[in-house]
Design an enzyme around this catalytic site. Structure first.
Site, PDB file in Angstrom:
ATOM      1  N   ASP A  34       0.809  -1.230   0.000  1.00 54.40           N
ATOM      2  CA  ASP A  34       0.000   0.000   0.000  1.00 54.40           C
ATOM      3  C   ASP A  34       0.835   1.271   0.000  1.00 54.40           C
ATOM      4  O   ASP A  34       0.410   2.310   0.518  1.00 54.40           O
ATOM      5  CB  ASP A  34      -0.962   0.020   1.211  1.00 54.40           C
TER       6      ASP A  34
ATOM      7  N   LYS B 212       1.784   2.114  -5.066  1.00 46.97           N
ATOM      8  CA  LYS B 212       2.307   1.550  -6.321  1.00 46.97           C
ATOM      9  C   LYS B 212       1.380   1.840  -7.493  1.00 46.97           C
ATOM     10  O   LYS B 212       1.824   2.192  -8.581  1.00 46.97           O
ATOM     11  CB  LYS B 212       2.491   0.024  -6.167  1.00 46.97           C
TER      12      LYS B 212
ATOM     13  N   GLY C 279      -4.558  -4.372  -3.757  1.00 48.80           N
ATOM     14  CA  GLY C 279      -5.536  -3.330  -4.070  1.00 48.80           C
ATOM     15  C   GLY C 279      -4.747  -2.099  -4.468  1.00 48.80           C
ATOM     16  O   GLY C 279      -4.126  -1.472  -3.620  1.00 48.80           O
ATOM     17  N   HIS C 280      -4.707  -1.808  -5.767  1.00 51.77           N
ATOM     18  CA  HIS C 280      -3.896  -0.691  -6.259  1.00 51.77           C
ATOM     19  C   HIS C 280      -4.826   0.430  -6.707  1.00 51.77           C
ATOM     20  O   HIS C 280      -5.613   0.263  -7.634  1.00 51.77           O
ATOM     21  CB  HIS C 280      -3.000  -1.159  -7.415  1.00 51.77           C
TER      22      HIS C 280
ATOM     23  N   GLN D 159       1.983  -6.075  -3.154  1.00 52.60           N
ATOM     24  CA  GLN D 159       2.455  -6.197  -1.767  1.00 52.60           C
ATOM     25  C   GLN D 159       3.763  -5.401  -1.587  1.00 52.60           C
ATOM     26  O   GLN D 159       3.937  -4.394  -2.246  1.00 52.60           O
ATOM     27  CB  GLN D 159       2.637  -7.667  -1.362  1.00 52.60           C
TER      28      GLN D 159
HETATM   29  P1  GDP Z   1      -0.780   0.310  -3.502  1.00 51.13           P
HETATM   30  O1  GDP Z   1      -1.362  -0.960  -3.020  1.00 51.13           O
HETATM   31  O2  GDP Z   1       0.691   0.398  -3.252  1.00 51.13           O
HETATM   32  O3  GDP Z   1      -1.121   0.626  -4.930  1.00 51.13           O
HETATM   33  O4  GDP Z   1      -1.428   1.468  -2.605  1.00 51.13           O
HETATM   34  P2  GDP Z   1      -2.987   1.601  -2.218  1.00 51.13           P
HETATM   35  O5  GDP Z   1      -3.736   2.050  -3.397  1.00 51.13           O
HETATM   36  O6  GDP Z   1      -3.463   0.395  -1.506  1.00 51.13           O
HETATM   37  O7  GDP Z   1      -2.901   2.728  -1.102  1.00 51.13           O
HETATM   38  C1  GDP Z   1      -2.337   3.972  -1.358  1.00 51.13           C
HETATM   39  C2  GDP Z   1      -3.386   5.038  -1.035  1.00 51.13           C
HETATM   40  O8  GDP Z   1      -2.755   6.298  -0.935  1.00 51.13           O
HETATM   41  C3  GDP Z   1      -4.425   5.190  -2.127  1.00 51.13           C
HETATM   42  O9  GDP Z   1      -5.640   5.569  -1.537  1.00 51.13           O
HETATM   43  C4  GDP Z   1      -3.875   6.324  -2.984  1.00 51.13           C
HETATM   44  O10 GDP Z   1      -4.892   7.027  -3.681  1.00 51.13           O
HETATM   45  C5  GDP Z   1      -3.245   7.182  -1.934  1.00 51.13           C
HETATM   46  N1  GDP Z   1      -2.062   7.950  -2.363  1.00 51.13           N
HETATM   47  C6  GDP Z   1      -1.077   7.613  -3.214  1.00 51.13           C
HETATM   48  N2  GDP Z   1      -0.126   8.557  -3.241  1.00 51.13           N
HETATM   49  C7  GDP Z   1      -0.513   9.511  -2.371  1.00 51.13           C
HETATM   50  C8  GDP Z   1       0.062  10.740  -1.907  1.00 51.13           C
HETATM   51  O11 GDP Z   1       1.157  11.133  -2.300  1.00 51.13           O
HETATM   52  N3  GDP Z   1      -0.632  11.446  -0.972  1.00 51.13           N
HETATM   53  C9  GDP Z   1      -1.842  11.026  -0.494  1.00 51.13           C
HETATM   54  N4  GDP Z   1      -2.441  11.787   0.414  1.00 51.13           N
HETATM   55  N5  GDP Z   1      -2.413   9.879  -0.894  1.00 51.13           N
HETATM   56  C10 GDP Z   1      -1.753   9.138  -1.813  1.00 51.13           C
HETATM   57  P1  IMO Z   2      -0.922  -4.225  -2.227  1.00 53.18           P
HETATM   58  O1  IMO Z   2      -0.447  -4.777  -3.540  1.00 53.18           O
HETATM   59  C1  IMO Z   2      -1.002  -4.602   2.102  1.00 53.18           C
HETATM   60  C2  IMO Z   2      -1.097  -8.645   3.725  1.00 53.18           C
HETATM   61  C3  IMO Z   2      -2.338  -9.095   4.457  1.00 53.18           C
HETATM   62  C4  IMO Z   2      -1.709 -10.033   5.473  1.00 53.18           C
HETATM   63  C5  IMO Z   2      -0.592 -10.688   4.675  1.00 53.18           C
HETATM   64  C6  IMO Z   2      -0.969 -12.051   4.096  1.00 53.18           C
HETATM   65  O2  IMO Z   2      -2.193  -3.503  -2.296  1.00 53.18           O
HETATM   66  O3  IMO Z   2       0.170  -3.445  -1.570  1.00 53.18           O
HETATM   67  P2  IMO Z   2      -2.493 -12.784   2.063  1.00 53.18           P
HETATM   68  O4  IMO Z   2      -3.945 -12.561   1.806  1.00 53.18           O
HETATM   69  O5  IMO Z   2      -1.597 -12.238   1.004  1.00 53.18           O
HETATM   70  O6  IMO Z   2      -2.167 -14.208   2.383  1.00 53.18           O
HETATM   71  O7  IMO Z   2      -2.207 -11.970   3.418  1.00 53.18           O
HETATM   72  O8  IMO Z   2      -0.287  -9.793   3.622  1.00 53.18           O
HETATM   73  N1  IMO Z   2      -1.328  -8.142   2.351  1.00 53.18           N
HETATM   74  C7  IMO Z   2      -1.251  -6.867   2.010  1.00 53.18           C
HETATM   75  N2  IMO Z   2      -1.057  -5.762   2.762  1.00 53.18           N
HETATM   76  N3  IMO Z   2      -1.105  -4.497   0.761  1.00 53.18           N
HETATM   77  C8  IMO Z   2      -1.272  -5.587  -0.008  1.00 53.18           C
HETATM   78  O9  IMO Z   2      -1.247  -5.542  -1.355  1.00 53.18           O
HETATM   79  C9  IMO Z   2      -1.394  -6.838   0.609  1.00 53.18           C
HETATM   80  N4  IMO Z   2      -1.589  -8.097   0.163  1.00 53.18           N
HETATM   81  C10 IMO Z   2      -1.536  -8.895   1.240  1.00 53.18           C
HETATM   82  O10 IMO Z   2      -2.991  -8.013   5.066  1.00 53.18           O
HETATM   83  O11 IMO Z   2      -1.107  -9.277   6.495  1.00 53.18           O
HETATM   84 MG    MG Z   3      -2.896  -1.650  -1.784  1.00 55.74          MG
END
Ligand code: GDP
Ligand code: IMO
Ligand code: MG
Length: 425
Positions: free
Chosen positions: A13, A16, A40-41, A223
């Site tokens: 998270d 990415k 979840g991207h 991840q």
């Molecule tokens: P990922 O799994 O690495 O793609 O990240 P996620 O989408 O799960 O979580 C990142 C969250 O931060 C999302 O809600 C993005 O919209 C948000 N985000 C990304 N870059 C920034 C930033 O520079 N500032 C803020 N405030 N939010 C951001």
């Molecule tokens: P993105 O790509 C954050 C975490 C789960 C749990 C552990 C194992 O959005 O960054 P799993 O279901 O993979 O067997 O769970 O990994 N986890 C993540 N945490 N971002 C993710 O993906 C994750 N995918 C799995 O919360 O701790």
């Molecule tokens: Mg994510």
């Protein structure tokens, strides 16, 4: 753009999805190499927010090719749902989304076993998985009992699905979990396979054609390094190689065709799920990060744990992935902190250590040793150039780069495409 691997450098998270979307303009192909719909991207385009779980985050550019590589485990129902959701928003993936015939398929029993295993564990042992069946699906792959996409869309699919579910029912029965109806699941999945078939192809041929034609490839990690099966906080990890090496094994691209690695890293730290997290804050500062950063899981909606930036982990991630450039994200979240801390080392049983111990119990005992930096106390979210940043923010970022040993490539100050400073990339 050179062939680039992009990986998460903390516990996932990191942002990415946003960075992939920003970089896609400069590449021809975006390919996911591991994980499944546990990911979840998030991509924000104007007022629309999209959350992608399996489909590469480059999908919003119509002229780009998106591939789900052989290292990904694919829940075909979730894939179709994602395709349908995009279609409902006017985005067609036809003729530009391709799924590896070698990728393993996540079947319903994987999710059931995942949930049943978690239910049997104590509070201290529970991993806090996403319950998407990721661990059991990779388990089947390594045990050589998995079903691959080529099997799933092939002529023997019915018998193979039946055999898998029959075996899984033995396991589920032993765990006192509900058994699956073999015929029902088989028939449902055969229908699903019909819809998935047009997307399935030999993506290794595609990757090598792209390489031969000097096309540019962006490898999208899911991840993060600390969730990697080998390098993360085992067993509180996911079941794949989320680190840069996974880009080769998960796509068929050879190591000498990877030109550079970008590590995505938050300017603080979050983690969702259980497991050690040395800089975790259970105080008003942690709550302010969670509030300002909207720190809720993009897949499960669970609140993310928050804490200060951990340079021990940053350095470890830079080393393991060979990070050339950081894409640092969410600087804006720190805009209202009077003091910002950076963990530079740990204290373990009275001794200073600067590495990540393998034993999670040791990592649990590690106390962060902090440096304190003055906050800049002004909004950065509308800024578009490095020079416009408050000096204290520049000093903080420079310190993170010094401590972790990689250069700054991109700085993100908000979720939108426009809130991005391209420093060296
Ligand atoms: P990922 O799994 O690495 O793609 O990240 P996620 O989408 O799960 O979580 C990142 C969250 O931060 C999302 O809600 C993005 O919209 C948000 N985000 C990304 N870059 C920034 C930033 O520079 N500032 C803020 N405030 N939010 C951001
Ligand atoms: P993105 O790509 C954050 C975490 C789960 C749990 C552990 C194992 O959005 O960054 P799993 O279901 O993979 O067997 O769970 O990994 N986890 C993540 N945490 N971002 C993710 O993906 C994750 N995918 C799995 O919360 O701790
Ligand atoms: Mg994510």
């Amino acid at each position: 753009m050179p062939n680039t691997v992009l990986v998460g450098s903390q516990w996932g998270d990191e942002g990415k999805g946003k960075i992939i979307d920003v970089l896609t303009r400069d590449v021809d192909v975006v390919i996911r190499f591991q994980g499944g719909n546990n990911a979840g991207h998030t991509v924000k385009i104007d007022d629309q927010t999209y959350v992608l779980h399996l489909i590469p985050s480059g999908i919003f550019f119509e002229d780009k090719t998106c591939i789900i590589g052989n290292g990904v485990v694919i829940n075909p129902v979730a894939l179709l749902q994602e395709i349908d959701e995009l279609a409902a928003k006017g985005i067609s993936v036809k003729d530009r989304l391709f799924v590896s015939d070698r990728a393993h398929v996540v079947l319903p029993y994987h999710g059931e076993i995942d949930a049943a295993r978690e239910a049997r564990l104590s509070d201290e042992q529970r991993i806090g998985t996403t319950k998407r069946g990721i661990g059991p699906a990779y388990g089947d792959k390594v045990s050589r009992t998995g079903l691959r996409m080529c099997d799933f869309v092939g002529p023997n699919a019915a018998a193979m699905i039946e055999a898998r579910i029959n075996e899984a029912n033995l396991i589920l029965g032993a765990m006192n979990a509900e058994l699956l109806d073999v015929e029902k699941v088989r028939d449902e999945y055969l229908t699903v396979a019909e819809r998935v078939r047009p997307f399935v192809t030999d993506t290794i041929v595609m990757v090598h054609k792209a390489i031969a034609e000097s096309k540019s490839i962006l490898f999208e990690g899911a991840q993060g390094t600390m969730l990697d099966i080998d390098y993360g906080t085992y067993p509180f990890v996911t079941s794949s190689n989320a680190t840069a090496g996974g880009a080769c094994t998960g796509t068929g691209a050879p190591p000498n065709r990877i030109d550079r690695v970008i590590g995505v890293i938050k300017t603080y730290t979050t983690r969702v799920g259980e497991g050690p997290f040395p800089t975790e804050l259970n105080d008003p500062d942690g709550r302010m990060m969670a509030d300002r950063g909207h720190e809720f899981g993009a897949t499960t909606g669970r609140p993310r744990r928050c804490g200060w930036f951990d340079a021990v982990i940053g350095r470890y991630a830079a080393q393991i992935n060979g990070v050339d450039y950081w894409a640092m994200t969410k600087l804006d979240v720190l805009d209202e902190f009077e003091t910002i801390k950076i963990c530079v080392a740990y204290e373990l049983d009275g001794k200073r250590i600067e590495h990540v111990p393998a034993d999670v119990e040791m990592l649990q005992r590690c106390k962060p040793l902090y440096e304190e930096w003055p906050g800049w106390m002004s909004s950065t979210s509308e800024l578009s150039k490095w020079e416009e940043l408050p000096e204290k923010a520049q000093a903080y970022i420079n310190r993170l780069c010094d401590l972790t040993g990689a250069k700054l490539g991109i700085l993100s100050v908000g979720p939108k495409r426009s809130s991005t400073m391209r420093i060296a990339l």
